[in-house]
Design an enzyme around this catalytic site. Structure first.
Site, PDB file in Angstrom:
ATOM      1  N   ASP A  53       0.908  -1.213   0.039  1.00 26.65           N
ATOM      2  CA  ASP A  53      -0.118   0.030  -0.056  1.00 26.65           C
ATOM      3  C   ASP A  53       0.997   1.194   0.108  1.00 26.65           C
ATOM      4  OD1 ASP A  53       0.759  -0.051   2.611  1.00 26.65           O
ATOM      5  OD2 ASP A  53      -1.138   0.060   3.563  1.00 26.65           O
ATOM      6  N   SER A  54       2.230   0.912   0.034  1.00 28.16           N
ATOM      7  CA  SER A  54       3.257   2.242  -0.367  1.00 28.16           C
ATOM      8  C   SER A  54       2.835   2.699  -1.480  1.00 28.16           C
ATOM      9  CB  SER A  54       4.571   1.706  -0.100  1.00 28.16           C
ATOM     10  OG  SER A  54       4.797   0.468  -1.000  1.00 28.16           O
ATOM     11  N   ASP A  96      -1.100  -5.958  -0.056  1.00 26.66           N
ATOM     12  CA  ASP A  96      -1.348  -5.510   1.197  1.00 26.66           C
ATOM     13  C   ASP A  96      -2.776  -5.313   1.432  1.00 26.66           C
ATOM     14  OD1 ASP A  96       0.902  -5.061   2.856  1.00 26.66           O
ATOM     15  OD2 ASP A  96       1.270  -3.094   1.945  1.00 26.66           O
ATOM     16  N   LYS A 126      -1.112  -9.392   3.153  1.00 26.04           N
ATOM     17  CA  LYS A 126      -0.238  -8.711   4.413  1.00 26.04           C
ATOM     18  C   LYS A 126      -1.456  -7.588   5.118  1.00 26.04           C
ATOM     19  CE  LYS A 126       3.410  -5.665   3.844  1.00 26.04           C
ATOM     20  NZ  LYS A 126       2.799  -4.552   4.629  1.00 26.04           N
ATOM     21  N   GLU A 128      -1.055  -5.264   8.818  1.00 25.56           N
ATOM     22  CA  GLU A 128      -0.370  -4.655   9.832  1.00 25.56           C
ATOM     23  C   GLU A 128      -1.140  -4.937  11.346  1.00 25.56           C
ATOM     24  OE1 GLU A 128       0.443  -0.462   8.932  1.00 25.56           O
ATOM     25  OE2 GLU A 128       1.043  -0.890   6.901  1.00 25.56           O
ATOM     26  N   GLU A 195       9.414  -3.995  10.444  1.00 26.23           N
ATOM     27  CA  GLU A 195       9.900  -2.529   9.714  1.00 26.23           C
ATOM     28  C   GLU A 195      10.506  -1.738  10.933  1.00 26.23           C
ATOM     29  OE1 GLU A 195       7.110  -0.771   7.114  1.00 26.23           O
ATOM     30  OE2 GLU A 195       8.268   1.085   7.000  1.00 26.23           O
TER      31      GLU A 195
HETATM   32  O1  KIV Z   1       3.546  -1.014   1.678  1.00 32.77           O
HETATM   33  C1  KIV Z   1       4.646  -1.447   1.535  1.00 32.77           C
HETATM   34  O2  KIV Z   1       5.385  -1.343   0.470  1.00 32.77           O
HETATM   35  C2  KIV Z   1       5.158  -2.370   2.486  1.00 32.77           C
HETATM   36  C3  KIV Z   1       6.686  -2.579   2.701  1.00 32.77           C
HETATM   37  C4  KIV Z   1       7.466  -1.359   2.833  1.00 32.77           C
HETATM   38  C5  KIV Z   1       6.938  -3.765   3.616  1.00 32.77           C
HETATM   39  O3  KIV Z   1       4.670  -2.584   3.605  1.00 32.77           O
END
Ligand code: KIV
Length: 306
Positions: A53-54, A96, A126, A128, A195
């Site tokens: 989600d970056s 994510d 993934k 958090e 992280e």
């Molecule tokens: O959103 C993302 O790219 C991430 C990574 C930096 C682990 O969660």
């Protein structure tokens, strides 16, 4: 096992990633957000591709990951899947779960995770959070979707954390993170991202877990490393946090290349002869309507293009 011509590439799965940890083989993870990037990183032999989600920050231009929606994640994940398939890549694909898609209830989390798999074509999701999310993780895993955990600096909690800060620097917070890591493994996570935590803490967590740890800003003892593709390529020269190594300076390359293009368009040196199409059998003659209007000066086209 011999590969049949045209047979689909055998992809890495969650069990193989665990065996990589057991064998001490480092796991290389990188983000990708579209088909072109996926094709390139897949061809480079990366083990895991993360549709992070970056993308809210590096693709959409926001200053956090919070505005990213489930629809955005599905849209980008499906593109990345197509790119990996085109490259015949063996990479395992993780997407994510965006902010708001899993925090409210386990039911919502299960539905969102299933959409990520069914529509985004990821193999795992993934999310958090630590022990508070154990029940959500259990439910998603029970529904058949592997979950990668993510603790330490969790960008979706940026307001609660008070910024993008290194986590687990004092004994109490370090112990809480170790408890979180154990809770994620017990809840069924197949891997966990660590992280921005001290390298000493990452070493302890990695040694205590049976599942692989994937570090970003967590030092070399993790079982694998992850970086945001745009960061490792140096696409944004103004962004250089301590944990990023730039393996290229593509930002400067791109600006230079586009600048040379602009210069050639203005100087009319592009397109050159080698970029031009010709049609030998086409002659320019006045066309009937122009002749009727007495415009013999205007050429029309007759003849078939070759
Ligand atoms: O959103 C993302 O790219 C991430 C990574 C930096 C682990 O969660």
């Amino acid at each position: 096992m011999s590969m049949q011509p045209g047979a689909p590439t055998r992809r890495l799965n969650v069990h193989e990633l665990r065996r990589m940890k057991e064998r001490g083989e480092p796991i290389a993870v990188v983000t990708a957000y579209d088909a072109t990037a996926a094709r390139l990183v897949g061809a480079a032999g990366v083990d895991v591709v993360l549709v992070g989600d970056s993308l809210g920050m590096v693709v959409q231009g926001h200053d956090s990951t919070l505005p990213v929606t489930l629809e955005h994640m599905i849209y980008h994940s499906a593109m990345v899947r197509r790119g990996l398939t085109r490259a015949g890549a063996r990479a395992h694909l993780v997407g994510d779960m965006p902010f708001g898609s899993y925090q409210a209830s386990a039911d919502e989390a299960v539905k969102a995770a299933m959409r990520m798999v069914a529509e985004g074509a990821v193999e795992a999701v993934k999310l958090e959070g630590g022990s508070d999310y154990a029940e959500v993780i259990r439910r998603v895993v029970r529904a058949g979707v592997p979950v990668m955990g993510h603790i330490g600096l969790t960008p979706q909690s940026v307001h609660k954390l008070g910024g993008y800060l290194v986590q687990g620097k004092d004994v109490d917070r370090a112990q809480a993170l170790l408890r979180d890591a154990r809770a994620l493994e017990a809840a069924g996570c197949y891997a966990v991202v660590l992280e921005c935590i001290p390298t000493e803490l990452a070493r302890v967590i990695t040694g205590q877990l049976g599942i692989p740890t994937i570090g970003i800003g967590a030092g070399p003892s993790c079982d694998g490393q992850v970086l945001v593709l745009n960061d490792l390529l140096g696409l944004d020269p103004s962004f250089s946090p301590k944990f990023v190594k730039r393996f290229a300076e593509l930002g400067a390359e791109v600006t230079g290349a586009v600048g040379r293009y602009v210069g050639e368009v203005r100087a009319q040196t592009f397109p050159a002869e080698e970029h031009v199409f010709h049609a030998a059998s086409v002659r320019l003659v006045p066309v009937a309507e122009d002749l009727d209007e007495g415009r013999e000066d205007l050429p029309g086209v007759v003849g078939a293009p070759v």
